[in-house]
Design a protein around this motif. Structure first.
Motif, PDB file in Angstrom:
ATOM      1  N   GLY A  67     -59.293-101.376  11.881  1.00  0.00           N
ATOM      2  CA  GLY A  67     -60.112-100.682  12.874  1.00  0.00           C
ATOM      3  C   GLY A  67     -61.105 -99.734  12.236  1.00  0.00           C
ATOM      4  N   ARG A  68     -60.759 -99.234  11.054  1.00  0.00           N
ATOM      5  CA  ARG A  68     -61.682 -98.354  10.321  1.00  0.00           C
ATOM      6  C   ARG A  68     -62.621 -99.145   9.423  1.00  0.00           C
ATOM      7  N   GLY A  69     -62.411-100.463   9.344  1.00  0.00           N
ATOM      8  CA  GLY A  69     -63.266-101.306   8.518  1.00  0.00           C
ATOM      9  C   GLY A  69     -63.057-101.128   7.036  1.00  0.00           C
ATOM     10  N   GLU A  70     -61.858-100.731   6.625  1.00  0.00           N
ATOM     11  CA  GLU A  70     -61.602-100.506   5.202  1.00  0.00           C
ATOM     12  C   GLU A  70     -61.620-101.828   4.436  1.00  0.00           C
ATOM     13  N   PRO A  74     -56.453-103.216  -3.985  1.00  0.00           N
ATOM     14  CA  PRO A  74     -55.051-103.138  -4.384  1.00  0.00           C
ATOM     15  C   PRO A  74     -54.357-101.887  -3.850  1.00  0.00           C
ATOM     16  N   ALA A  75     -55.060-100.769  -3.781  1.00  0.00           N
ATOM     17  CA  ALA A  75     -54.445 -99.537  -3.269  1.00  0.00           C
ATOM     18  C   ALA A  75     -54.052 -99.685  -1.804  1.00  0.00           C
ATOM     19  N   LEU A  76     -54.895-100.346  -1.021  1.00  0.00           N
ATOM     20  CA  LEU A  76     -54.576-100.581   0.384  1.00  0.00           C
ATOM     21  C   LEU A  76     -53.338-101.470   0.502  1.00  0.00           C
ATOM     22  N   LEU A  77     -53.270-102.497  -0.332  1.00  0.00           N
ATOM     23  CA  LEU A  77     -52.109-103.381  -0.312  1.00  0.00           C
ATOM     24  C   LEU A  77     -50.836-102.642  -0.690  1.00  0.00           C
ATOM     25  N   SER A 123     -63.400-110.832   0.241  1.00  0.00           N
ATOM     26  CA  SER A 123     -62.923-111.158   1.585  1.00  0.00           C
ATOM     27  C   SER A 123     -63.873-110.658   2.662  1.00  0.00           C
ATOM     28  N   GLY A 124     -64.764-109.752   2.294  1.00  0.00           N
ATOM     29  CA  GLY A 124     -65.736-109.254   3.253  1.00  0.00           C
ATOM     30  C   GLY A 124     -67.107-109.893   3.138  1.00  0.00           C
ATOM     31  N   GLU A 164     -58.682-109.594  11.576  1.00  0.00           N
ATOM     32  CA  GLU A 164     -58.651-108.399  12.429  1.00  0.00           C
ATOM     33  C   GLU A 164     -59.904-107.550  12.252  1.00  0.00           C
ATOM     34  N   VAL A 165     -60.406-107.463  11.036  1.00  0.00           N
ATOM     35  CA  VAL A 165     -61.617-106.685  10.789  1.00  0.00           C
ATOM     36  C   VAL A 165     -62.773-107.200  11.642  1.00  0.00           C
TER      37      VAL A 165
END
Length: 211
Positions: A67-70, A74-77, A123-124, A164-165
């Motif tokens: 929802g924030r479009g991050e 690797p840190a997010l994972l 991925s973006g 989801e993004v």
């Protein structure tokens, strides 16, 4: 024993024409069924209620990030994987790993995690159809095998995150639960096509339900 799976996958990844591997995906209405949540709360919960709770928590966290479009990093994972595994100590693997009865080896070089981060970033990429980007990110997790455990669960979360993004949720994810191989470009294309089919099917069912 197989060749190094991450190296093999990087070669295959460059061979696949991702731009034509799947059709453009419509952004669906809200699905009649939240397929990812239903998978965790159904088949997964039947086998292991604690695992289901952890996966739903990770899904909730990942959707907030979407929802924030991050961007995928690797840190997010790491944040998701802490919930997936139920531990505060999560780090990228420090050596070779094996799967499929030892037939698939995941090597580690000084460049592995740099290459992994670059693949996640792609991925973006808007030039690649959404369903192909989601499938490719799923396979990136499968074949870089970033963690000692829980990579298959994480791969599904990552596929769902890429969708989801863009505001897309699937109403079923069960068909995605099949074995994949690093040296199989046709299989990579098939996965992208399958994600495309699932998106279109979700869209059709959601539209029918809204009428």
């Amino acid at each position: 024993m197989s060749d190094d799976a991450p190296a093999t996958w990087r070669r295959v990844r460059e061979q696949v024409d991702w731009s034509s591997a799947a059709t453009a995906a419509p952004v669906p209405l809200l699905p009649v069924v939240d397929g990812l949540a239903a998978w965790f709360d159904g088949p997964v919960r039947h086998r292991d209620p604690d695992r289901a709770d952890r996966l739903i928590a990770a899904m909730t966290l990942s959707r907030a990030a979407a929802g924030r479009g991050e961007p995928l990093t690797p840190a997010l994972l790491d944040d998701w994987q802490k919930l997936v595994l139920g531990t505060l100590d999560v780090r990228l693997r420090q050596g070779d790993a094996f799967a499929k009865g030892g037939r698939e080896r995941y090597g580690l070089t000084p460049h592995t995690w740099r290459d992994f981060a670059a693949c996640l970033h792609q991925s973006g990429a808007p030039s690649v159809p959404l369903s192909a980007r989601a499938a490719r990110a799923y396979l990136d997790i499968a074949f870089f095998h970033p963690y000692p455990d829980g990579n298959a669960r994480l791969a599904l979360l990552v596929l769902a995150y890429v969708l989801e993004v863009e505001g897309v949720r699937l109403d079923e994810v069960g068909p995605l639960q099949t074995t994949r191989y690093a040296d199989d470009p046709a299989g990579a294309v098939d996965l992208a096509a399958l994600v495309s089919v699932l998106i279109h099917t979700t869209h059709r069912r959601a539209t029918a339900a809204a009428q």
